[in-house]
Design an enzyme around this catalytic site. Sequence first.
Site, PDB file in Angstrom:
ATOM      1  N   HIS A  22      42.750  43.972  35.401  1.00 43.13           N
ATOM      2  CA  HIS A  22      43.672  43.855  35.491  1.00 43.13           C
ATOM      3  C   HIS A  22      43.579  43.434  37.373  1.00 43.13           C
ATOM      4  O   HIS A  22      43.791  42.586  37.802  1.00 43.13           O
ATOM      5  CB  HIS A  22      44.410  45.335  35.204  1.00 43.13           C
ATOM      6  CG  HIS A  22      45.528  45.969  34.538  1.00 43.13           C
ATOM      7  ND1 HIS A  22      44.612  46.263  33.427  1.00 43.13           N
ATOM      8  CD2 HIS A  22      46.320  44.850  33.468  1.00 43.13           C
ATOM      9  CE1 HIS A  22      45.555  46.314  32.170  1.00 43.13           C
ATOM     10  NE2 HIS A  22      46.357  45.723  32.219  1.00 43.13           N
TER      11      HIS A  22
ATOM     12  N   SER B 161      47.531  50.405  32.226  1.00 48.52           N
ATOM     13  CA  SER B 161      46.549  49.818  33.355  1.00 48.52           C
ATOM     14  C   SER B 161      45.770  51.246  33.869  1.00 48.52           C
ATOM     15  O   SER B 161      46.484  52.054  34.514  1.00 48.52           O
ATOM     16  CB  SER B 161      47.122  49.110  34.211  1.00 48.52           C
ATOM     17  OG  SER B 161      46.317  48.435  35.469  1.00 48.52           O
ATOM     18  N   ARG B 162      44.853  51.423  32.873  1.00 48.23           N
ATOM     19  CA  ARG B 162      43.426  52.583  34.174  1.00 48.23           C
ATOM     20  C   ARG B 162      43.855  52.129  35.880  1.00 48.23           C
ATOM     21  O   ARG B 162      43.775  52.981  36.340  1.00 48.23           O
ATOM     22  CB  ARG B 162      42.205  52.602  33.725  1.00 48.23           C
ATOM     23  CG  ARG B 162      42.016  52.591  32.242  1.00 48.23           C
ATOM     24  CD  ARG B 162      40.565  52.753  32.031  1.00 48.23           C
ATOM     25  NE  ARG B 162      40.895  51.842  30.830  1.00 48.23           N
ATOM     26  CZ  ARG B 162      38.998  51.556  30.588  1.00 48.23           C
ATOM     27  NH1 ARG B 162      38.217  51.602  31.157  1.00 48.23           N
ATOM     28  NH2 ARG B 162      38.860  51.512  29.083  1.00 48.23           N
TER      29      ARG B 162
END
Length: 140
Positions: A69, A110-111
């Site tokens: 991302h 999203s991490r």
Amino acid sequence: MKMFKSLSLLPRNVSPFQKCYSTDLISLVGVPRVKITKGQNRYLLVNIHTHGFTKYGRVIVRGADVDNHLTIFDSILEELEPQGICAKILGGGRILNEADSKKMKIYGTSRTFGSADHTRTRNILQSWTTYKDFKISVKN
């Protein structure tokens, strides 16, 4: 005398309209709300605003077939910073865009930036003319 009192109120009433329709804020309208590619994408939900006018923001969706991302965020900054527009990430996830069958699936997280509000993302996509006829499913 009443007329002078009425005129003294004018600056307070006009000021919010000046902020809403200033050239800085009009530049937000020129930014497309949706930019995603076909296939499986990572996406970010982003609140954009001009510097100093955080109340008058706009939420956009950006997605691409990339490894993480952060790459999408970097491309957003490259696009918006020259125009003086700031970006705040609201979260991220994945979009499976099957353009041929007019279907989309929004899911995941999203991490780096956490999970986006997938329902809000769906509403933005459906308001965009390109994806108006798509069947968009959301999985939280």
